[in-house]
Design a protein around this motif. Sequence first.
Motif, PDB file in Angstrom:
ATOM      1  N   VAL A  80     -40.576   7.882 -40.623  1.00 46.68           N
ATOM      2  CA  VAL A  80     -39.737   7.406 -39.531  1.00 46.68           C
ATOM      3  C   VAL A  80     -40.303   7.988 -38.251  1.00 46.68           C
ATOM      4  N   GLU A  81     -40.650   7.119 -37.304  1.00 48.15           N
ATOM      5  CA  GLU A  81     -41.257   7.602 -36.062  1.00 48.15           C
ATOM      6  C   GLU A  81     -40.491   7.123 -34.845  1.00 48.15           C
ATOM      7  N   ALA A  82     -39.897   8.080 -34.138  1.00 47.93           N
ATOM      8  CA  ALA A  82     -39.222   7.827 -32.861  1.00 47.93           C
ATOM      9  C   ALA A  82     -38.249   6.656 -32.962  1.00 47.93           C
ATOM     10  N   ALA A  83     -37.487   6.613 -34.068  1.00 46.66           N
ATOM     11  CA  ALA A  83     -36.591   5.480 -34.287  1.00 46.66           C
ATOM     12  C   ALA A  83     -35.294   5.637 -33.493  1.00 46.66           C
ATOM     13  N   THR A  84     -34.881   4.529 -32.887  1.00 48.44           N
ATOM     14  CA  THR A  84     -33.601   4.484 -32.181  1.00 48.44           C
ATOM     15  C   THR A  84     -32.808   3.315 -32.715  1.00 48.44           C
ATOM     16  N   ARG A  85     -31.506   3.545 -32.939  1.00 49.96           N
ATOM     17  CA  ARG A  85     -30.660   2.458 -33.407  1.00 49.96           C
ATOM     18  C   ARG A  85     -29.336   2.527 -32.659  1.00 49.96           C
ATOM     19  N   ARG A  86     -28.972   1.419 -32.036  1.00 47.67           N
ATOM     20  CA  ARG A  86     -27.715   1.369 -31.284  1.00 47.67           C
ATOM     21  C   ARG A  86     -26.780   0.351 -31.918  1.00 47.67           C
ATOM     22  N   TYR A  87     -25.485   0.649 -31.830  1.00 44.40           N
ATOM     23  CA  TYR A  87     -24.466  -0.349 -32.185  1.00 44.40           C
ATOM     24  C   TYR A  87     -23.647  -0.572 -30.928  1.00 44.40           C
ATOM     25  N   GLY A  88     -23.927  -1.645 -30.228  1.00 50.34           N
ATOM     26  CA  GLY A  88     -23.249  -1.870 -28.964  1.00 50.34           C
ATOM     27  C   GLY A  88     -23.551  -0.736 -28.006  1.00 50.34           C
ATOM     28  N   ALA A  89     -22.503  -0.085 -27.510  1.00 47.99           N
ATOM     29  CA  ALA A  89     -22.694   0.984 -26.530  1.00 47.99           C
ATOM     30  C   ALA A  89     -23.009   2.311 -27.210  1.00 47.99           C
ATOM     31  N   VAL A  90     -22.832   2.361 -28.543  1.00 44.53           N
ATOM     32  CA  VAL A  90     -23.019   3.630 -29.252  1.00 44.53           C
ATOM     33  C   VAL A  90     -24.461   3.744 -29.744  1.00 44.53           C
ATOM     34  N   THR A  91     -25.098   4.839 -29.407  1.00 46.08           N
ATOM     35  CA  THR A  91     -26.429   5.093 -29.944  1.00 46.08           C
ATOM     36  C   THR A  91     -26.278   6.022 -31.142  1.00 46.08           C
ATOM     37  N   ALA A  92     -26.571   5.491 -32.324  1.00 46.34           N
ATOM     38  CA  ALA A  92     -26.357   6.266 -33.546  1.00 46.34           C
ATOM     39  C   ALA A  92     -27.469   7.292 -33.739  1.00 46.34           C
ATOM     40  N   GLU A 151     -25.251  24.419 -47.965  1.00 41.93           N
ATOM     41  CA  GLU A 151     -25.645  25.070 -49.215  1.00 41.93           C
ATOM     42  C   GLU A 151     -26.245  24.059 -50.197  1.00 41.93           C
ATOM     43  N   GLU A 152     -25.586  22.906 -50.294  1.00 44.12           N
ATOM     44  CA  GLU A 152     -26.092  21.852 -51.175  1.00 44.12           C
ATOM     45  C   GLU A 152     -27.511  21.458 -50.755  1.00 44.12           C
ATOM     46  N   ALA A 153     -27.713  21.352 -49.453  1.00 42.13           N
ATOM     47  CA  ALA A 153     -29.025  20.966 -48.928  1.00 42.13           C
ATOM     48  C   ALA A 153     -30.084  21.970 -49.362  1.00 42.13           C
ATOM     49  N   VAL A 154     -29.763  23.274 -49.250  1.00 39.30           N
ATOM     50  CA  VAL A 154     -30.742  24.297 -49.586  1.00 39.30           C
ATOM     51  C   VAL A 154     -30.976  24.352 -51.100  1.00 39.30           C
ATOM     52  N   LEU A 155     -29.915  24.110 -51.867  1.00 38.90           N
ATOM     53  CA  LEU A 155     -30.055  24.162 -53.326  1.00 38.90           C
ATOM     54  C   LEU A 155     -30.916  23.020 -53.852  1.00 38.90           C
ATOM     55  N   LEU A 156     -30.850  21.878 -53.204  1.00 45.05           N
ATOM     56  CA  LEU A 156     -31.486  20.695 -53.779  1.00 45.05           C
ATOM     57  C   LEU A 156     -32.789  20.277 -53.087  1.00 45.05           C
ATOM     58  N   GLY A 157     -32.947  20.633 -51.819  1.00 44.56           N
ATOM     59  CA  GLY A 157     -34.075  20.084 -51.068  1.00 44.56           C
ATOM     60  C   GLY A 157     -35.352  20.887 -51.175  1.00 44.56           C
ATOM     61  N   ASP A 158     -36.504  20.205 -51.062  1.00 45.13           N
ATOM     62  CA  ASP A 158     -37.757  20.904 -50.819  1.00 45.13           C
ATOM     63  C   ASP A 158     -37.806  21.290 -49.345  1.00 45.13           C
ATOM     64  N   ARG A 159     -37.166  20.449 -48.526  1.00 43.22           N
ATOM     65  CA  ARG A 159     -37.036  20.730 -47.100  1.00 43.22           C
ATOM     66  C   ARG A 159     -35.616  20.386 -46.677  1.00 43.22           C
ATOM     67  N   VAL A 160     -35.163  21.026 -45.620  1.00 40.69           N
ATOM     68  CA  VAL A 160     -33.860  20.698 -45.043  1.00 40.69           C
ATOM     69  C   VAL A 160     -34.087  20.262 -43.609  1.00 40.69           C
ATOM     70  N   ALA A 161     -33.705  19.022 -43.311  1.00 39.28           N
ATOM     71  CA  ALA A 161     -33.807  18.534 -41.936  1.00 39.28           C
ATOM     72  C   ALA A 161     -32.416  18.606 -41.312  1.00 39.28           C
ATOM     73  N   VAL A 162     -32.323  19.273 -40.180  1.00 40.27           N
ATOM     74  CA  VAL A 162     -31.034  19.429 -39.504  1.00 40.27           C
ATOM     75  C   VAL A 162     -30.971  18.439 -38.353  1.00 40.27           C
ATOM     76  N   MET A 163     -29.880  17.673 -38.317  1.00 39.28           N
ATOM     77  CA  MET A 163     -29.740  16.672 -37.256  1.00 39.28           C
ATOM     78  C   MET A 163     -28.745  17.135 -36.204  1.00 39.28           C
ATOM     79  N   SER A 164     -28.957  16.652 -34.991  1.00 37.27           N
ATOM     80  CA  SER A 164     -28.058  16.959 -33.877  1.00 37.27           C
ATOM     81  C   SER A 164     -26.862  16.015 -33.943  1.00 37.27           C
ATOM     82  N   PRO A 165     -25.775  16.345 -33.200  1.00 37.75           N
ATOM     83  CA  PRO A 165     -24.685  15.364 -33.093  1.00 37.75           C
ATOM     84  C   PRO A 165     -25.211  14.084 -32.444  1.00 37.75           C
ATOM     85  N   ARG A 166     -24.420  13.032 -32.522  1.00 36.91           N
ATOM     86  CA  ARG A 166     -24.825  11.732 -32.007  1.00 36.91           C
ATOM     87  C   ARG A 166     -25.215  11.807 -30.522  1.00 36.91           C
ATOM     88  N   PRO A 167     -26.265  11.148 -30.088  1.00 41.55           N
ATOM     89  CA  PRO A 167     -27.220  10.390 -30.906  1.00 41.55           C
ATOM     90  C   PRO A 167     -28.118  11.320 -31.711  1.00 41.55           C
TER      91      PRO A 167
END
Lengths: 254, 246
Positions: A22-34, A199-215
């Motif tokens: 996924v590279e520099a992807a942006t997705r909007r729903y109307g006025a909301v940028t997800a 915790e679930e993320a750390v237990l199961l993932g090879d990596r954990v990607a942390v996302m910011s609040p919307r967007p």
Amino acid sequence: MHSTPSPATASAPALDGQGIRVEAATRRYGAVTAVEDLSLAVSPGEVVAVVGPSGCGKSTLLSLVCGLERPDAGTVAADPAALMPQRDLLLPWASALDNAALPLRLRGAGRREARAAAAPVLAEFGLAGFERARPGELSGGMRQRVAFLRTLLAGKPVLCLDEPFGALDAIARAEMQRWLADALAREPRTVLLVTHDVEEAVLLGDRVAVMSPRPGRVVADLRVDVPRPRVATDPAVVELRARALAALGGEAAA
Amino acid sequence: MIALLLVALLLGAWQLYAVHGPVDDLILPAPSEIATALWEDRALLWDNFLVTAQEVALGIVAALVVGFACATALHFWRPLRRATYPLLVASQAVPIVIVAPLLIVWLGFGMAPKVAIIALICFFPIVVTTLDGLGRVDRDTLRLLRTLDASRWAAFRFAEAPAALPAALSGAKIAVAVAVIGAVFAEYSGSSEGLGHLILQAIPQLETARAWAAVVVLAAFAVALFYALDLAQRRLLPWTTNERTS
């Protein structure tokens, strides 16, 4: 026991594709940028757990990877992906076996053929004896198992798991996390696991990607170099959990 | 228990009114007279009941098949739905008494026009409930099926059609009562047998009790049909009742 993966499903796909890019992807729903300017790469066979606050566009990310939606900007390239939705969405009239075998039928297999292919998989993953039970007769954890096996039997290299255990109580959840880790050891796939449980993320993932609040975008990408099977009380797990939480909190404060 | 008590109370009041009231028993026979007619004319009632029952059963089955097919077509093609829905509603407003003679001209005096009339009456509630059931499938389920490479047809076959089946049966349950009235009307419009025909003959012969006995049989039949469909729903589609209890 888990060192030599032996795919149980005849439909196990080869993991020699590109994984997820996924590279520099942006997705909007109307006025909301997800999601905005979101980049994430997952190598074939890798398990990446995505954590983030509610409404940060985690499900949008999965929709993009599964090809259900297209980005408004940026690119999303991924091997064929199967989605395990937040709610199990099992067909209430079909047995556990028929629900798990659904992807085979959708690809044109006959009822008998699909059942014959799915039955050993159900048995291997702890659902022996429940083949004929309808979803209404199964516990929450069992329903999630059936939903996961349905995703697995789709025979796609990428699995997109959207908060698969979000609706379960703590005990069932811990059990299902162990179960999933075991299942993925037997049936390696490229996995994007969305969760709100660090915790679930750390237990199961090879990596954990942390996302910011919307967007949503990825604000931290932590490698989990802890041998499996992992336990929540392992100091390395605890430390990574703290780092992921810090990344989440730091973004929330920003 | 309360239902039985209620019926007993109603029958008692009716009996008193019919015997002591101002209405002639040629217009309103007492329940006791109707019971006597039920017993004495049992062979006659039974023979005619078999005819009407057959008409109604065939009519409902025909309505279920055609109604489900129509609902499916309307579900798949939205323009068709927009175009024909008003017509469908309008067709329901046309009194059967007007249409019945026409159908008899077209289809003759046999079983066919009666089945057609009953099917026509039952058709509408079945189409409406089925269409509703088809549209009520979770959007997320349809999205999920898309990630599993389901074709439009496969989505219908594996998700929408099974979900709409209970709805179609609910429509049929609603239709049962009107189906029986429809059968009487159909037989009024031209027939030589059936309970409607029997009523039509009994009234000018001043056999009012016999006519009422036929009505009792019809009502009992409607109740039986309703519960038969209910049973079919539980037996054939057990998840609809399982869901509620769990």
